[in-house]
Design a protein around this motif. Structure first.
Motif, PDB file in Angstrom:
ATOM      1  N   VAL A 306     106.602  48.134  46.011  1.00 48.84           N
ATOM      2  CA  VAL A 306     107.339  49.357  45.675  1.00 48.84           C
ATOM      3  C   VAL A 306     108.827  49.062  45.607  1.00 48.84           C
ATOM      4  N   GLN A 307     109.313  48.253  46.552  1.00 49.40           N
ATOM      5  CA  GLN A 307     110.734  47.902  46.581  1.00 49.40           C
ATOM      6  C   GLN A 307     111.154  47.161  45.314  1.00 49.40           C
ATOM      7  N   MET A 310     111.338  49.618  42.467  1.00 49.31           N
ATOM      8  CA  MET A 310     112.552  50.428  42.554  1.00 49.31           C
ATOM      9  C   MET A 310     113.775  49.639  42.081  1.00 49.31           C
ATOM     10  N   GLY A 311     113.806  48.337  42.404  1.00 49.39           N
ATOM     11  CA  GLY A 311     114.911  47.508  41.936  1.00 49.39           C
ATOM     12  C   GLY A 311     114.941  47.391  40.425  1.00 49.39           C
ATOM     13  N   TYR A 312     113.773  47.225  39.838  1.00 48.04           N
ATOM     14  CA  TYR A 312     113.706  47.130  38.375  1.00 48.04           C
ATOM     15  C   TYR A 312     114.122  48.446  37.718  1.00 48.04           C
ATOM     16  N   LYS A 313     113.622  49.567  38.255  1.00 51.30           N
ATOM     17  CA  LYS A 313     113.978  50.868  37.691  1.00 51.30           C
ATOM     18  C   LYS A 313     115.473  51.135  37.846  1.00 51.30           C
ATOM     19  N   HIS A 314     116.024  50.779  39.003  1.00 52.70           N
ATOM     20  CA  HIS A 314     117.467  50.951  39.194  1.00 52.70           C
ATOM     21  C   HIS A 314     118.256  50.194  38.124  1.00 52.70           C
ATOM     22  N   HIS A 315     117.851  48.952  37.878  1.00 47.64           N
ATOM     23  CA  HIS A 315     118.590  48.123  36.930  1.00 47.64           C
ATOM     24  C   HIS A 315     118.518  48.696  35.513  1.00 47.64           C
ATOM     25  N   THR A 316     117.322  49.091  35.092  1.00 46.19           N
ATOM     26  CA  THR A 316     117.180  49.616  33.733  1.00 46.19           C
ATOM     27  C   THR A 316     117.947  50.928  33.558  1.00 46.19           C
ATOM     28  N   VAL A 317     117.911  51.795  34.574  1.00 47.15           N
ATOM     29  CA  VAL A 317     118.640  53.060  34.491  1.00 47.15           C
ATOM     30  C   VAL A 317     120.140  52.808  34.500  1.00 47.15           C
ATOM     31  N   LEU A 329     119.323  54.505  45.578  1.00 45.80           N
ATOM     32  CA  LEU A 329     119.288  54.867  46.990  1.00 45.80           C
ATOM     33  C   LEU A 329     117.997  54.393  47.652  1.00 45.80           C
ATOM     34  N   VAL A 330     116.856  54.640  46.994  1.00 43.90           N
ATOM     35  CA  VAL A 330     115.571  54.215  47.555  1.00 43.90           C
ATOM     36  C   VAL A 330     115.513  52.698  47.664  1.00 43.90           C
ATOM     37  N   HIS A 331     115.996  52.023  46.620  1.00 45.49           N
ATOM     38  CA  HIS A 331     115.955  50.562  46.585  1.00 45.49           C
ATOM     39  C   HIS A 331     116.757  49.951  47.730  1.00 45.49           C
ATOM     40  N   ARG A 332     117.940  50.472  47.971  1.00 43.14           N
ATOM     41  CA  ARG A 332     118.796  49.915  49.016  1.00 43.14           C
ATOM     42  C   ARG A 332     118.217  50.136  50.404  1.00 43.14           C
ATOM     43  N   TRP A 333     117.890  51.385  50.723  1.00 43.98           N
ATOM     44  CA  TRP A 333     117.475  51.687  52.089  1.00 43.98           C
ATOM     45  C   TRP A 333     116.059  51.212  52.385  1.00 43.98           C
ATOM     46  N   LEU A 334     115.189  51.220  51.401  1.00 46.11           N
ATOM     47  CA  LEU A 334     113.864  50.649  51.614  1.00 46.11           C
ATOM     48  C   LEU A 334     113.969  49.146  51.848  1.00 46.11           C
ATOM     49  N   HIS A 399     126.654  43.865  39.872  1.00 43.26           N
ATOM     50  CA  HIS A 399     126.303  42.675  40.639  1.00 43.26           C
ATOM     51  C   HIS A 399     126.057  42.995  42.095  1.00 43.26           C
ATOM     52  N   GLU A 400     126.608  44.094  42.568  1.00 40.60           N
ATOM     53  CA  GLU A 400     126.535  44.392  43.985  1.00 40.60           C
ATOM     54  C   GLU A 400     125.349  45.271  44.337  1.00 40.60           C
ATOM     55  N   ILE A 401     124.408  45.384  43.421  1.00 38.75           N
ATOM     56  CA  ILE A 401     123.207  46.161  43.687  1.00 38.75           C
ATOM     57  C   ILE A 401     122.013  45.263  43.420  1.00 38.75           C
ATOM     58  N   GLY A 402     121.098  45.123  44.371  1.00 39.21           N
ATOM     59  CA  GLY A 402     119.977  44.228  44.155  1.00 39.21           C
ATOM     60  C   GLY A 402     118.795  44.564  45.025  1.00 39.21           C
ATOM     61  N   LEU A 403     117.873  43.649  45.030  1.00 38.75           N
ATOM     62  CA  LEU A 403     116.609  43.889  45.716  1.00 38.75           C
ATOM     63  C   LEU A 403     116.791  44.144  47.196  1.00 38.75           C
ATOM     64  N   PHE A 404     117.704  43.410  47.837  1.00 40.29           N
ATOM     65  CA  PHE A 404     118.004  43.639  49.246  1.00 40.29           C
ATOM     66  C   PHE A 404     119.511  43.691  49.411  1.00 40.29           C
ATOM     67  N   ASP A 405     120.164  44.760  48.932  1.00 38.41           N
ATOM     68  CA  ASP A 405     121.601  44.932  49.075  1.00 38.41           C
ATOM     69  C   ASP A 405     121.877  45.339  50.513  1.00 38.41           C
ATOM     70  N   LEU A 406     122.591  44.486  51.252  1.00 36.33           N
ATOM     71  CA  LEU A 406     122.837  44.740  52.660  1.00 36.33           C
ATOM     72  C   LEU A 406     124.187  45.384  52.910  1.00 36.33           C
ATOM     73  N   GLY A 407     124.839  45.869  51.861  1.00 41.20           N
ATOM     74  CA  GLY A 407     126.152  46.474  52.030  1.00 41.20           C
ATOM     75  C   GLY A 407     126.099  47.703  52.898  1.00 41.20           C
ATOM     76  N   SER A 408     127.215  47.998  53.569  1.00 40.75           N
ATOM     77  CA  SER A 408     127.264  49.161  54.441  1.00 40.75           C
ATOM     78  C   SER A 408     127.341  50.430  53.618  1.00 40.75           C
ATOM     79  N   SER A 409     127.001  51.552  54.250  1.00 38.18           N
ATOM     80  CA  SER A 409     127.032  52.825  53.540  1.00 38.18           C
ATOM     81  C   SER A 409     128.458  53.195  53.158  1.00 38.18           C
ATOM     82  N   ASP A 410     129.449  52.781  53.984  1.00 38.75           N
ATOM     83  CA  ASP A 410     130.838  53.077  53.653  1.00 38.75           C
ATOM     84  C   ASP A 410     131.254  52.365  52.383  1.00 38.75           C
ATOM     85  N   SER A 411     130.868  51.077  52.271  1.00 38.30           N
ATOM     86  CA  SER A 411     131.239  50.339  51.065  1.00 38.30           C
ATOM     87  C   SER A 411     130.518  50.901  49.857  1.00 38.30           C
TER      88      SER A 411
END
Length: 423
Positions: A306-307, A310-317, A329-334, A399-411
């Motif tokens: 599922v993750q 979600m990453g693929y759908k995020h990228h295409t959108v 949002l789902v991709h990052r937190w999942l 570039h800063e969005i991916g399958l396991f983006d570990l960035g903080s919510s503030d960033s």
């Protein structure tokens, strides 16, 4: 005169000692947990077949616990004899059970007079129970070999406390188990004077250890020599590489100012995903039961699909509308949740397989190193953002969005604001 004396000694040994050895049957003992069980077999002249007598002796832990021995190669279909006691330890409780799968054994019903508990007793140190199965191979549903080699299983739990021990008390999962092979020809008694096996503490005769807590043994009971590690070890290494190597590295790469960070990210994550799916799928085919480690692992691996979607759908959108969506949002937190659960499950696997303390410490050190590396990557990212005087390009944001983006919510919020200003 010397020869007749030697002959007399041999005759006395044959007539006195050998019958005692035969009367004692065969037995297996182990020290941790401390338990012994003995087996004898006699021909049943009335009903046919063989009567199998089993003696079980165990030293209870401070909590009490339980001990069991079964006739069979595995839990499913075995005839199982269990012994335990309540907190006052005035008398042990013995019950006869079976199970159709690797699950909690239930009390055997509708067995008539085929099998019974002969007696139980308790001493200052040990609990004792004696069982008998009449014409065992004639009526029991699973084939039992009364000649040659046959398999027995044993199991114990040292942590469970029975406030009120009853014959149908629910048993907690065992923390020690094994498979042994007994020589039923040696267990066969020539007379019926002594049917109940006499336990000789600390002695193993007529049994060979085949499997101890999942580790295969050779015919001498020592670890089975092999140039290849066990499937469980390979599974643990593969999952460790995936969840404590590839996934975290791929997640951190997306935070670095690399021209092909996004490409590196999804390629590494895809490799980790394939490793996890393949390793989990193979172990499922070998599993006979499902505990917390396996259930959590299957949940995480199933959610990885599922993750990835979600990453693929995020990228295409994102490419189409040039802005974040619900998929982001789902991709990052999942992804963050699965990475945490997967890492914890690696530790559960080490604990489940009773790996040495050094292995647990290695897991902790690697996990701590990943946290430090992540903190350093995020600090460098914040430093770069402070040094920038021009808005980032949309491609940089992607570039800063991916399958396991570990960035903080503030960033994340900061990047969203910057993107909106650019648009």
């Amino acid at each position: 005169m010397k020869a007749p004396g030697s002959l007399l000694s041999a005759l006395m040994y044959t007539t006195c000692l050998v019958p005692r050895s035969l009367a004692s049957g065969i037995q297996y003992c182990r020290d941790d947990p401390r338990l012994c069980f003995g087996v004898t077999s006699t021909k049943n002249a009335t009903a046919g077949g063989h009567d199998i007598h089993v003696s079980l002796t165990a030293t209870p832990s401070d909590n009490g616990g339980w001990a069991a021995v079964g006739i069979g190669k595995k839990m499913a279909g075995s005839l199982i004899f269990v012994m335990y006691s309540d907190t006052d330890r005035t008398s042990p409780v013995a019950s006869i059970r079976t199970v159709e799968s690797h699950d909690n054994p239930t009390v055997l019903k509708d067995h008539g007079t085929h099998v019974e508990v002969l007696n139980t007793s308790i001493t200052a140190m040990d609990h004792h129970a004696h069982f008998v199965c009449y014409s065992c191979e004639e009526w029991w549903k699973t084939p039992i070999a009364t000649e040659g080699k046959t398999s027995f299983i044993y199991a114990a739990n040292r942590a469970q406390t029975f406030d009120k021990a009853e014959s149908d008390s629910v048993l907690m999962f065992h923390d020690a188990y094994g498979i042994v092979e007994g020589d039923m020809d040696e267990a066969l008694l020539s007379s019926t004077d002594e049917l109940i096996p006499a336990i000789r503490p600390g002695e193993t005769t007529g049994f060979v250890l085949l499997n101890e807590n999942g580790d295969l043994k050779s015919h001498k009971g020592s670890p089975l020599p092999s140039s290849w590690p066990s499937p469980g070890t390979i599974h643990g290494v593969v999952m460790g590489v995936a969840f404590m190597g590839c996934f975290p590295v791929g997640g951190m790469l997306i935070q670095l100012p690399l021209g092909r960070a996004f490409t590196y990210h999804w390629m590494i994550q895809l490799c980790a995903l394939l490793l996890a799916l393949g390793s989990a799928g193979y172990m499922v085919t070998r599993s006979t039961h499902f505990d917390l480690h396996k259930i959590l692992g299957l949940t995480v691996v199933g959610a990885l699909a599922v993750q990835a979607a979600m990453g693929y759908k995020h990228h295409t959108v994102f490419v189409r509308i040039a802005q974040r969506s619900a998929y982001t949002l789902v991709h990052r937190w999942l992804g963050r949740s699965l990475l945490l659960l997967g890492t914890v499950n690696v530790a559960l696997g080490l604990y489940h397989k009773r790996r040495p303390t050094g292995a647990i410490m290695a897991w902790f050190v690697i996990w701590l190193a990943e946290l430090v590396a992540y903190a350093w990557v995020m600090r460098q990212k914040q430093r770069r953002k402070r040094q920038q005087h021009q808005p980032q390009l949309v491609a940089k944001d992607e570039h800063e969005i991916g399958l396991f983006d570990l960035g903080s919510s503030d960033s994340d919020d900061s990047e969203d604001s910057e993107f909106e200003e650019e648009v």
